[in-house]
Scaffold this motif. Structure first.
Motif, short mmCIF file in Angstrom:
data_model
loop_
_atom_site.label_atom_id
_atom_site.label_comp_id
_atom_site.label_asym_id
_atom_site.label_seq_id
_atom_site.Cartn_x
_atom_site.Cartn_y
_atom_site.Cartn_z
N SER A 1 0.84 -1.20 0.00
CA SER A 1 0.00 0.00 0.00
C SER A 1 0.88 1.24 0.00
N PRO A 2 0.52 2.22 -0.81
CA PRO A 2 1.35 3.44 -0.85
C PRO A 2 1.26 4.20 0.47
N PRO A 3 2.35 4.81 0.91
CA PRO A 3 2.31 5.59 2.15
C PRO A 3 1.54 6.89 1.94
N PHE A 4 1.25 7.54 3.01
CA PHE A 4 0.62 8.86 2.94
C PHE A 4 1.69 9.92 2.71
N ARG A 5 1.21 11.11 2.40
CA ARG A 5 2.08 12.27 2.28
C ARG A 5 1.54 13.36 3.21
N GLN A 6 2.36 14.34 3.50
CA GLN A 6 1.94 15.42 4.39
C GLN A 6 0.76 16.18 3.80
N LEU B 1 -13.79 10.93 5.71
CA LEU B 1 -12.34 10.73 5.65
C LEU B 1 -11.99 9.64 4.64
N ALA B 2 -12.71 8.53 4.68
CA ALA B 2 -12.44 7.44 3.74
C ALA B 2 -12.70 7.88 2.30
N ARG B 3 -13.79 8.64 2.10
CA ARG B 3 -14.11 9.11 0.76
C ARG B 3 -13.00 10.01 0.21
N ARG C 1 -7.95 10.75 -3.19
CA ARG C 1 -6.55 11.14 -3.28
C ARG C 1 -5.65 9.96 -3.66
N ARG C 2 -6.07 8.75 -3.32
CA ARG C 2 -5.26 7.58 -3.65
C ARG C 2 -5.73 6.91 -4.94
N LYS C 3 -6.70 7.59 -5.63
CA LYS C 3 -7.17 7.18 -6.95
C LYS C 3 -7.66 5.73 -6.97
N LEU C 4 -8.55 5.42 -6.04
CA LEU C 4 -9.13 4.08 -5.97
C LEU C 4 -10.46 4.05 -6.72
N ALA C 5 -10.65 3.03 -7.54
CA ALA C 5 -11.91 2.86 -8.25
C ALA C 5 -12.98 2.34 -7.28
N GLU C 6 -14.26 2.43 -7.72
CA GLU C 6 -15.35 2.00 -6.85
C GLU C 6 -15.23 0.54 -6.45
N SER C 7 -14.68 -0.27 -7.35
CA SER C 7 -14.56 -1.71 -7.07
C SER C 7 -13.35 -2.04 -6.21
N ASP C 8 -12.45 -1.08 -6.02
CA ASP C 8 -11.23 -1.33 -5.24
C ASP C 8 -11.52 -1.24 -3.75
N GLU C 9 -10.88 -2.11 -3.00
CA GLU C 9 -10.98 -2.02 -1.54
C GLU C 9 -10.05 -0.93 -1.04
#
Length: 402
Positions: free
Chosen positions: A77-82, A239-241, A246-254
């Motif tokens: 999983s990609p890390p977060f950024r500031q 927050l999740a939305r 920002r992490r470019k997740l598709a609707e089908s992605d967990e």
């Protein structure tokens, strides 16, 4: 009649003090065990609740990966950024403060002393989200945060191991190849619910940690403190939305991140310790039943020994229910005395155990009264059969008894 009967019961108890003590020993142990287990268990529950609360008020901990704890799958999983922390603070309603956190281990050196500790890189929001207060010094200045200055705030454990009783503010310690000025000292929090020492910490500006210790811009954890009274589920959903966008997740992605609500964690741990406390209390209560059986056995022996006395009383006009009442009161007095002694022992044992375990002593009058009432009830239940047997004796046969 009641006072006369009570006087007779107490006289018989005094005549056989050793036997009376041995009779109530089971009740004493049972009451003491129940009260001690429940009191220590509630103290542990309170300690867990306090320790979770010390992590932060209405705190959400957001980390990469789909699971929390050991073995969590954050590797892919990609890390977060500031910038993620800044976006949450601006776009999610009900958020009080957001602190990006980058962590690494390092050996802190001061003079001839060294101490292996955890270095957290963050902003001043870190102290808000984690409920930290300063014991001395100051927090970071904006210029220090932007420039990534070599300044730090230390916890009480680091202060004790490196500086002893000396005031660390203004001193310089070394972290790897960084000479860091101590600008603040944190108030002690003690041990966390998971067993780690919250005071074993050095906090630096996140830019300093990223550039000079970790060598990257990764943010391992986002600490999100919410306003009092907000809908936690709504904040978590918003927050999740935002993070999914920002992490470019598709609707089908967990989600490739997870959110831990410390309030839910506190409730879960508290309910678990409460269940364990009730279980231990129930196990200890078995000894009360054993004590009741002991009272019944001794009272049966007493009836046998005093058969002629009972026969004389019945022969001169005593009624059966008066004899029953006398023996029943003896059993209840024995059980009640056992309950009182057990409460005293339990209080001393609870104070000692909570002190050794480092948990608060939580006095609960309810469990003390319930244990005492249960002990007295056991005297009634297990004393009734011997008392009824005494009351039903035939006066003539009782007078013939040798």
């Amino acid at each position: 009649m009641w006072w006369n009967t009570l006087g007779l019961a107490l006289r018989e108890i005094r005549r056989n003090l050793l036997r009376s003590f041995l009779t109530i020993l089971g009740i004493v142990i049972g009451v003491a065990a129940v009260i001690t287990m429940v009191t220590v268990g509630r103290g542990a529950t309170q300690a867990v609740s306090d320790q979770i609360t010390s992590l932060g008020t209405n705190l959400l901990m957001v980390r990469p990966g789909q699971r929390m704890g050991p073995g969590r799958d954050s590797a892919g999983s990609p890390p977060f950024r500031q910038a993620d922390a800044e976006a949450i603070a601006l776009q999610v309603a009900g958020v009080r403060a957001v602190a990006p956190q980058a962590a690494t281990g390092a050996v802190a050196v001061f003079g001839a002393r060294n101490w292996s500790t955890v270095v957290y890189g963050s902003t001043n929001a870190y102290f808000t989200t984690n409920n930290w207060t300063l014991a001395a010094g100051r927090l970071f200045e904006e210029t220090e945060l932007r420039a990534g200055a070599a300044v730090c705030v230390v916890g009480a454990t680091v202060r004790r191991e490196l500086f002893g009783t000396q005031d660390p503010v203004g001193a310089r310690l070394r972290l790897r190849n960084i000479s860091c000025e101590v600008v603040g000292l944190l108030q002690s929090k003690g041990q966390a619910a998971m067993g780690n020492d919250q005071d074993d910490v050095v906090v630096m500006p996140i830019a300093t940690v990223q550039r000079r210790l970790t060598g990257n811009l990764n943010v391992g954890t986002l600490l999100v403190s919410m306003d009092d009274g907000v809908d936690t589920e709504r904040v978590k959903a918003d927050l999740a939305r935002l993070l999914r966008e920002r992490r470019k997740l598709a609707e089908s992605d967990e989600n490739n991140f997870n959110v831990l609500d410390t309030k839910q964690l506190a409730e879960t741990l508290s309910s678990t310790t409460q269940v364990m406390t009730m279980l231990l209390g129930a196990v200890a209560a078995v000894s009360l039943l054993v004590g009741g059986i002991g009272i019944m056995n001794i009272m049966l022996v007493s009836v046998t020994e005093r058969t002629r006395e009972i026969g004389i009383r019945l022969a001169i006009g005593a009624l059966g229910h008066e004899v029953l009442l006398q023996f029943l009161i003896e059993a209840v007095v024995l059980a009640a005395l056992g309950g009182l002694v057990g409460i005293v022992i339990a209080t001393a044992a609870s104070l000692a155990l909570t002190s050794v375990m480092g948990v608060p002593y939580v006095f609960d009058p309810g469990i003390n009264l319930l244990s005492f009432a249960f002990a007295a009830a056991i005297g009634v239940v297990f004393g009734y059969f011997p008392a009824r047997r005494a009351a039903r004796l035939d006066p003539i046969e009782a007078l013939r008894h040798e």
